[in-house]
Design a protein around this motif. Sequence first.
Motif, PDB file in Angstrom:
ATOM      1  N   GLU A 103       0.851  -1.180   0.000  1.00 41.06           N
ATOM      2  CA  GLU A 103       0.000   0.000   0.000  1.00 41.06           C
ATOM      3  C   GLU A 103       0.887   1.230   0.000  1.00 41.06           C
ATOM      4  O   GLU A 103       1.869   1.302   0.724  1.00 41.06           O
ATOM      5  CB  GLU A 103      -0.910   0.006   1.237  1.00 41.06           C
ATOM      6  N   GLY A 104       0.543   2.207  -0.835  1.00 40.99           N
ATOM      7  CA  GLY A 104       1.370   3.397  -0.903  1.00 40.99           C
ATOM      8  C   GLY A 104       0.695   4.486  -1.700  1.00 40.99           C
ATOM      9  O   GLY A 104      -0.330   4.265  -2.346  1.00 40.99           O
ATOM     10  N   PRO A 105       1.275   5.695  -1.706  1.00 42.46           N
ATOM     11  CA  PRO A 105       0.649   6.859  -2.344  1.00 42.46           C
ATOM     12  C   PRO A 105       0.956   7.016  -3.830  1.00 42.46           C
ATOM     13  O   PRO A 105       0.452   7.945  -4.463  1.00 42.46           O
ATOM     14  CB  PRO A 105       1.251   8.024  -1.556  1.00 42.46           C
ATOM     15  N   ALA A 106       1.770   6.157  -4.398  1.00 39.26           N
ATOM     16  CA  ALA A 106       2.193   6.347  -5.789  1.00 39.26           C
ATOM     17  C   ALA A 106       1.012   6.232  -6.748  1.00 39.26           C
ATOM     18  O   ALA A 106       0.006   5.576  -6.474  1.00 39.26           O
ATOM     19  CB  ALA A 106       3.255   5.317  -6.156  1.00 39.26           C
ATOM     20  N   ARG A 107       1.159   6.882  -7.883  1.00 40.37           N
ATOM     21  CA  ARG A 107       0.191   6.761  -8.968  1.00 40.37           C
ATOM     22  C   ARG A 107       0.778   5.819 -10.015  1.00 40.37           C
ATOM     23  O   ARG A 107       1.953   5.932 -10.373  1.00 40.37           O
ATOM     24  CB  ARG A 107      -0.080   8.135  -9.576  1.00 40.37           C
ATOM     25  N   TRP A 108      -0.022   4.878 -10.495  1.00 38.11           N
ATOM     26  CA  TRP A 108       0.461   3.874 -11.435  1.00 38.11           C
ATOM     27  C   TRP A 108      -0.236   4.070 -12.775  1.00 38.11           C
ATOM     28  O   TRP A 108      -1.450   4.091 -12.856  1.00 38.11           O
ATOM     29  CB  TRP A 108       0.218   2.473 -10.887  1.00 38.11           C
ATOM     30  N   VAL A 109       0.570   4.216 -13.829  1.00 36.17           N
ATOM     31  CA  VAL A 109       0.035   4.516 -15.159  1.00 36.17           C
ATOM     32  C   VAL A 109       0.606   3.538 -16.178  1.00 36.17           C
ATOM     33  O   VAL A 109       1.724   3.027 -16.017  1.00 36.17           O
ATOM     34  CB  VAL A 109       0.372   5.964 -15.577  1.00 36.17           C
ATOM     35  N   SER A 110      -0.151   3.296 -17.231  1.00 33.90           N
ATOM     36  CA  SER A 110       0.336   2.408 -18.283  1.00 33.90           C
ATOM     37  C   SER A 110       1.329   3.158 -19.161  1.00 33.90           C
ATOM     38  O   SER A 110       1.362   4.396 -19.181  1.00 33.90           O
ATOM     39  CB  SER A 110      -0.830   1.904 -19.132  1.00 33.90           C
ATOM     40  N   PHE A 111       2.128   2.421 -19.904  1.00 33.08           N
ATOM     41  CA  PHE A 111       3.091   3.041 -20.809  1.00 33.08           C
ATOM     42  C   PHE A 111       2.393   3.891 -21.868  1.00 33.08           C
ATOM     43  O   PHE A 111       2.961   4.860 -22.356  1.00 33.08           O
ATOM     44  CB  PHE A 111       3.944   1.971 -21.492  1.00 33.08           C
ATOM     45  N   ASP A 112       1.180   3.518 -22.217  1.00 34.76           N
ATOM     46  CA  ASP A 112       0.449   4.259 -23.246  1.00 34.76           C
ATOM     47  C   ASP A 112      -0.303   5.460 -22.690  1.00 34.76           C
ATOM     48  O   ASP A 112      -0.925   6.200 -23.448  1.00 34.76           O
ATOM     49  CB  ASP A 112      -0.554   3.332 -23.950  1.00 34.76           C
ATOM     50  N   ASP A 113      -0.267   5.660 -21.381  1.00 32.39           N
ATOM     51  CA  ASP A 113      -1.030   6.740 -20.769  1.00 32.39           C
ATOM     52  C   ASP A 113      -0.188   7.507 -19.748  1.00 32.39           C
ATOM     53  O   ASP A 113      -0.693   7.945 -18.719  1.00 32.39           O
ATOM     54  CB  ASP A 113      -2.284   6.161 -20.103  1.00 32.39           C
ATOM     55  N   VAL A 114       1.089   7.667 -20.033  1.00 32.78           N
ATOM     56  CA  VAL A 114       1.968   8.401 -19.115  1.00 32.78           C
ATOM     57  C   VAL A 114       1.676   9.900 -19.225  1.00 32.78           C
ATOM     58  O   VAL A 114       1.723  10.462 -20.319  1.00 32.78           O
ATOM     59  CB  VAL A 114       3.451   8.136 -19.444  1.00 32.78           C
TER      60      VAL A 114
END
Length: 208
Positions: A103-114
């Motif tokens: 669990e953490g505050p990071a935002r995770w994005v796909s390579f196609d949606d950076v």
Amino acid sequence: MEQSVVSVDVVTLRFWPDDPGVTVGVAAREHEPFTGELALPGVLLGRGERLVLAARRAVNTKLGVPEAAIGAVGQLVTFDEPNRDPRGPTLSIAMWAVVGIHEGPARWVSFDDVPPLAFDHNRIVEAARGHLSRLLWKDLPFTKALAGAEFPATRAVDISTALLGARPDPANLNRTLAAIPGLERTTERRRTKATGRPAAVWAFESAE
């Protein structure tokens, strides 16, 4: 001549069991320059510090990933554009890391949606994708960290699609998997959310 400082910027990858694809971790910067803007986790390399340790420190402190959840780490490429950092000449060594469930505050994005990132981090992500696609199924530490000790064939398709930017040919992918040392196609078949149909399961020999 003004000396460059060295930063370590990490393309951090997540591919958890419920994730439809591989994603990259970014977080808002807390300090100048670019305060509040999204960026890859990065730190200045400490005197005598090894690159892998600096990369792990960046992922831990900037993305909030616990040390225990940081898996394999490796080196990608170096960026030496003199004006990449407004504070002065900074040499950036791009690294990759794979993280496990936490669990953490990071935002995770796909390579196609950076989204737009600070510094030259969009360029780093773009370059990293190409390097990582060439490591996949060839570099065993990277492949095992991302795919896991065992995985259904549909997950292999998901990983390949995320890094290559296109869906792989199933027959070619099967041949690639069959050629990996220590990886075997088992007799198990596993139903996945992606297709709803049972898929063949591949496992590394060390899997228990």
